[in-house]
Design a protein around this motif. Structure first.
Motif, mmCIF file in Angstrom:
data_model
loop_
_atom_site.group_PDB
_atom_site.id
_atom_site.type_symbol
_atom_site.label_atom_id
_atom_site.label_comp_id
_atom_site.label_asym_id
_atom_site.label_seq_id
_atom_site.Cartn_x
_atom_site.Cartn_y
_atom_site.Cartn_z
ATOM 1 N N LYS A 170 1.184 -1.341 -0.172
ATOM 2 C CA LYS A 170 -0.170 0.025 0.204
ATOM 3 C C LYS A 170 0.968 1.395 -0.145
ATOM 4 O O LYS A 170 0.578 2.062 -0.442
ATOM 5 C CB LYS A 170 -0.888 0.173 1.041
ATOM 6 N N GLU A 173 2.030 1.629 -3.381
ATOM 7 C CA GLU A 173 1.635 2.158 -3.626
ATOM 8 C C GLU A 173 1.134 3.576 -4.186
ATOM 9 O O GLU A 173 1.341 4.636 -5.237
ATOM 10 C CB GLU A 173 -0.059 1.725 -3.655
ATOM 11 N N TYR A 174 0.628 4.751 -2.512
ATOM 12 C CA TYR A 174 1.031 5.452 -2.509
ATOM 13 C C TYR A 174 1.815 6.295 -2.864
ATOM 14 O O TYR A 174 1.918 7.478 -3.690
ATOM 15 C CB TYR A 174 0.483 5.869 -1.233
ATOM 16 N N ALA A 176 3.322 6.017 -5.416
ATOM 17 C CA ALA A 176 3.449 5.546 -7.035
ATOM 18 C C ALA A 176 2.576 6.872 -7.583
ATOM 19 O O ALA A 176 2.636 7.776 -8.418
ATOM 20 C CB ALA A 176 3.138 4.243 -7.253
ATOM 21 N N TYR A 177 1.171 7.023 -6.830
ATOM 22 C CA TYR A 177 -0.076 8.040 -6.599
ATOM 23 C C TYR A 177 0.752 9.044 -6.569
ATOM 24 O O TYR A 177 0.447 10.482 -7.700
ATOM 25 C CB TYR A 177 -0.866 7.593 -6.004
ATOM 26 N N ILE A 178 1.234 9.628 -5.550
ATOM 27 C CA ILE A 178 1.924 11.383 -5.290
ATOM 28 C C ILE A 178 3.072 11.216 -6.514
ATOM 29 O O ILE A 178 3.244 12.895 -6.392
ATOM 30 C CB ILE A 178 2.420 11.165 -4.152
#
Length: 179
Positions: A170, A173-174, A176-178
């Motif tokens: 997780k 994933e976060y 990579a998102y930001i």
């Protein structure tokens, strides 16, 4: 996430590839009562008060009272109100008389292990609706399924790493998102 908390990913078998066995909650946990505290007797403060709620991690108030239910690094299970709901509390809190506090018996209390086991506990909650009380006697005898090691004991190391891997994934994933 805690400051300076380092989560290390280690490959573990998938859940479906593990051997599972039923254990009574009372064989895994020491079960302790909360304490009754009426709203009229609550004094505003900073200590979370854990009640029989399904919301907000069961935190129903913040108080400055103290009693024998003051505890931390503990799982609570509601036996009134939102029966069968379970939450983990790493922080110091006070617990209502409508919940039970659980500490692992044969293993140091651990956030990741408790989070894993809570899923198994919550899978039983539908059984305790419509007036079928989740009393302490029933709680002690309630079976939950857990992954086991080669000796047939709860595989606490697996449970811990499995949840750490979920958190690690997780975080990746976060990030990579930001980015």
């Amino acid at each position: 996430m805690k400051k300076n908390k380092k989560i290390e990913y280690k490959r573990v078998p998938e859940l479906k590839d593990k051997k599972w066995k039923e254990f009574c909650i009372g064989d895994i946990y020491d079960i302790k009562s909360g304490c009754s505290l009426t709203k009229e007797n609550m004094i505003n403060g900073n200590t979370p008060f854990i009640g029989a709620s399904a919301n907000n991690n069961a935190v129903t108030n913040f108080i400055s009272n103290t009693n024998r239910s003051l505890d931390k690094n503990v799982v609570n299970i509601n036996f009134n109100g939102s029966v069968g709901e379970a939450f983990y509390h790493p922080y110091t809190a006070l617990f209502s008389g409508d919940v039970k506090r659980l500490h692992l018996k044969d293993y140091p209390d651990n956030e990741y292990i408790n989070l894993f086991i809570i899923t198994s506990i919550k899978s039983q909650k539908d059984k305790y609706s419509y007036g079928y009380k989740f009393s302490e006697k029933r709680m002690i005898r309630q079976y939950i399924k857990l992954p086991v090691n080669d000796a047939g004991n709860p595989d606490y190391e697996y449970m811990e790493q499995y949840i750490k891997n979920l958190e690690y994934n997780k975080i990746i994933e976060y990030m990579a998102y930001i980015a």
